[in-house]
Design a protein around this motif. Structure first.
Motif, PDB file in Angstrom:
ATOM      1  N   PHE A 256     -24.667 -89.044  19.537  1.00 51.15           N
ATOM      2  CA  PHE A 256     -24.728 -87.820  18.757  1.00 51.15           C
ATOM      3  C   PHE A 256     -23.855 -87.923  17.504  1.00 51.15           C
ATOM      4  CE2 PHE A 256     -24.995 -83.400  17.738  1.00 51.15           C
ATOM      5  CZ  PHE A 256     -26.176 -82.988  18.342  1.00 51.15           C
ATOM      6  N   SER A 257     -22.678 -88.551  17.665  1.00 51.92           N
ATOM      7  CA  SER A 257     -21.788 -88.738  16.508  1.00 51.92           C
ATOM      8  C   SER A 257     -22.470 -89.604  15.459  1.00 51.92           C
ATOM      9  CB  SER A 257     -20.499 -89.437  16.929  1.00 51.92           C
ATOM     10  OG  SER A 257     -19.821 -88.672  17.850  1.00 51.92           O
TER      11      SER A 257
ATOM     12  N   PHE B  65     -27.685 -82.793  12.829  1.00 50.41           N
ATOM     13  CA  PHE B  65     -28.956 -82.437  13.448  1.00 50.41           C
ATOM     14  C   PHE B  65     -28.603 -81.738  14.749  1.00 50.41           C
ATOM     15  CE2 PHE B  65     -30.362 -86.510  11.246  1.00 50.41           C
ATOM     16  CZ  PHE B  65     -30.936 -85.834  10.188  1.00 50.41           C
ATOM     17  N   SER B  66     -29.143 -80.553  14.964  1.00 51.97           N
ATOM     18  CA  SER B  66     -28.698 -79.807  16.139  1.00 51.97           C
ATOM     19  C   SER B  66     -29.448 -80.186  17.415  1.00 51.97           C
ATOM     20  CB  SER B  66     -28.823 -78.311  15.886  1.00 51.97           C
ATOM     21  OG  SER B  66     -30.141 -78.018  15.485  1.00 51.97           O
TER      22      SER B  66
ATOM     23  N   HIS C 123     -33.449 -84.229  26.245  1.00 55.05           N
ATOM     24  CA  HIS C 123     -33.308 -83.237  25.179  1.00 55.05           C
ATOM     25  C   HIS C 123     -31.815 -82.958  25.034  1.00 55.05           C
ATOM     26  CE1 HIS C 123     -33.154 -79.122  23.504  1.00 55.05           C
ATOM     27  NE2 HIS C 123     -34.315 -79.407  22.952  1.00 55.05           N
ATOM     28  N   ILE C 124     -31.294 -83.192  23.837  1.00 58.77           N
ATOM     29  CA  ILE C 124     -29.853 -82.986  23.605  1.00 58.77           C
ATOM     30  C   ILE C 124     -29.705 -81.925  22.513  1.00 58.77           C
ATOM     31  CG2 ILE C 124     -27.669 -84.095  23.006  1.00 58.77           C
ATOM     32  CD1 ILE C 124     -29.188 -86.803  23.537  1.00 58.77           C
ATOM     33  N   SER C 125     -28.897 -80.931  22.785  1.00 58.81           N
ATOM     34  CA  SER C 125     -28.723 -79.892  21.759  1.00 58.81           C
ATOM     35  C   SER C 125     -27.264 -79.479  21.658  1.00 58.81           C
ATOM     36  CB  SER C 125     -29.587 -78.677  22.098  1.00 58.81           C
ATOM     37  OG  SER C 125     -29.320 -78.242  23.407  1.00 58.81           O
ATOM     38  N   LEU C 126     -26.875 -79.112  20.469  1.00 58.61           N
ATOM     39  CA  LEU C 126     -25.511 -78.634  20.255  1.00 58.61           C
ATOM     40  C   LEU C 126     -25.387 -77.227  20.813  1.00 58.61           C
ATOM     41  CD1 LEU C 126     -24.233 -79.400  16.651  1.00 58.61           C
ATOM     42  CD2 LEU C 126     -23.284 -80.174  18.815  1.00 58.61           C
TER      43      LEU C 126
ATOM     44  N   LEU D 153     -15.995 -93.076  14.231  1.00 60.40           N
ATOM     45  CA  LEU D 153     -16.463 -92.095  15.211  1.00 60.40           C
ATOM     46  C   LEU D 153     -15.732 -92.214  16.540  1.00 60.40           C
ATOM     47  CD1 LEU D 153     -20.290 -92.438  14.597  1.00 60.40           C
ATOM     48  CD2 LEU D 153     -18.795 -90.591  13.845  1.00 60.40           C
ATOM     49  N   MET D 154     -15.439 -93.459  16.932  1.00 57.22           N
ATOM     50  CA  MET D 154     -14.813 -93.646  18.235  1.00 57.22           C
ATOM     51  C   MET D 154     -13.399 -93.097  18.288  1.00 57.22           C
ATOM     52  SD  MET D 154     -17.271 -94.643  19.797  1.00 57.22           S
ATOM     53  CE  MET D 154     -16.349 -94.365  21.289  1.00 57.22           C
TER      54      MET D 154
END
Lengths: 160, 193
Positions: A59-60, A74-75, A87-90, B91-92
């Motif tokens: 995600f990072s 991107f959320s 499915h990944i969401s903030l 990032l890490m």
């Protein structure tokens, strides 16, 4: 017995309801540093600790890509496999929800439920902070003393 | 600042191994993982490129056990050392509670060590952290090299203190557990609510 209202549920209960309602296999609530906050559903087939660390990294990385194209982030991230999908969401700036499901035809339902239950998770997270009572406070000096002792025990054994 | 889950009574710290490519970060992590008993460690996840160098990160969780009513966990990470992975390296460090800098004692890697250390400081600053106050240990790895650089030479060049410096030969496990012990203690000592 009256069913528990969503706003009175623990975060685990909210997540469990989300899994049931969306017909997903499992769901995780994780921090952006990759720590599992809650999990629900059938998580027996995977290592949720490692999964949280990997997804947080993913995600990072995606957030950096978003910045490159002029977006803050991107959320939602969707990973489509042959049999299983993610499915990944903030949920908040520092937490995200991961839903693993099998039938791709329910993707619309998963998205809808993720959004709906996400709001309850936000409320749950802020309630958790608000309702922290004194008994929950970590006794820092005692904690440090025990932890330092444990560290000596764990890392001194087998030292070369 | 560690993540504290008050509902489930858990505290998670993040420790990151940083340093130039091929300095021995993964070797450190693999050795620690090998030495710990099965009951307290999770699986070691390594994400390697075809050249077997860390592309994204290596990771394993270490369960310290129950302390003052809280389950305490150290999540251990390495960063990719190669220059071209700057983005994932930064990032890490997000949310890190302490960093072990693994330097390469080979004289021809001196510049890479300096460059990588300065990059680490920049990365920490990008998260509003003061690198000079952040818990960090400097490990001079590969002390078995015949022409290893002198201990303290990197600190002189960087203008930093030598209080938390150690020598190591990670391939043989020398200094590895000592390094992680020093790091863990620093992280715990800095812990506050």
């Amino acid at each position: 017995m009256e069913p528990t209202a969503l706003e009175d549920m623990t975060m685990h209960q909210v997540l469990a309801n989300l899994v049931e309602d969306s017909r997903a296999m499992m769901a995780l609530l994780i921090t952006k540093e990759g720590t599992v906050i809650e999990e629900a559903g059938d998580t027996s087939m995977l290592n949720t600790t490692a999964m949280a660390a990997l997804i947080a990294g993913m995600f990072s990385a995606t957030r950096e890509v978003a910045r490159m194209v002029g977006e803050k982030q991107f959320s939602i991230l969707l990973q489509q496999g042959e049999q299983r999908h993610i499915h990944i969401s903030l949920v908040t700036d520092s937490t995200m929800m991961v839903i693993v499901f099998e039938d791709y035809k329910i993707i619309g339902r998963v998205r809808l439920k993720a959004r709906q239950y996400g709001e309850h998770l936000i409320a749950g997270l802020s309630r958790q902070q608000r309702n922290r009572s004194e008994k929950d406070e970590v006794p820092v000096s005692q904690f440090k003393e025990y932890a330092l002792n444990l560290i000596d025990q764990i890392f001194t054994a087998n030292e070369k | 600042m560690p993540y504290i889950n008050y509902e489930n009574k858990e505290i998670s710290f993040k420790i990151v191994y940083y340093g130039p490519g091929m300095s021995g970060k993964t070797t450190n992590l693999v050795y620690i993982h090998k030495m710990l008993s099965d009951e307290i460690k999770g699986d070691l996840i390594t994400l390697d490129t075809e050249e077997e160098r860390t592309l994204f990160f290596d990771f394993f969780p270490l369960d310290l056990g129950n302390i003052a009513g809280y389950r305490v966990r150290f999540n251990m990470y390495t960063i990719p050392g190669q220059i071209y992975y700057e983005a994932s390296r930064r990032l890490m460090l997000e949310g890190a509670d302490g960093v072990v800098f693994v330097a390469d004692s080979s004289p021809i890697r001196f510049d890479y060590n300096i460059m990588s250390y300065q990059m680490m400081e920049d990365n920490l600053r990008s998260y509003d952290l003061n690198p000079r106050e952040f818990p960090s240990v400097l490990q001079y790895n590969k002390r078995d090299l015949s022409e290893a650089i002198e201990l303290g030479s990197l600190e002189s060049e960087l203008g930093i203190g030598t209080d938390s410096t150690l020598g190591a030969v990670a391939t043989q496990g020398e200094g590895v557990m000592e390094t992680i012990r020093m790091m863990s203690k620093m992280v715990i000592e800095q812990f506050e609510l």
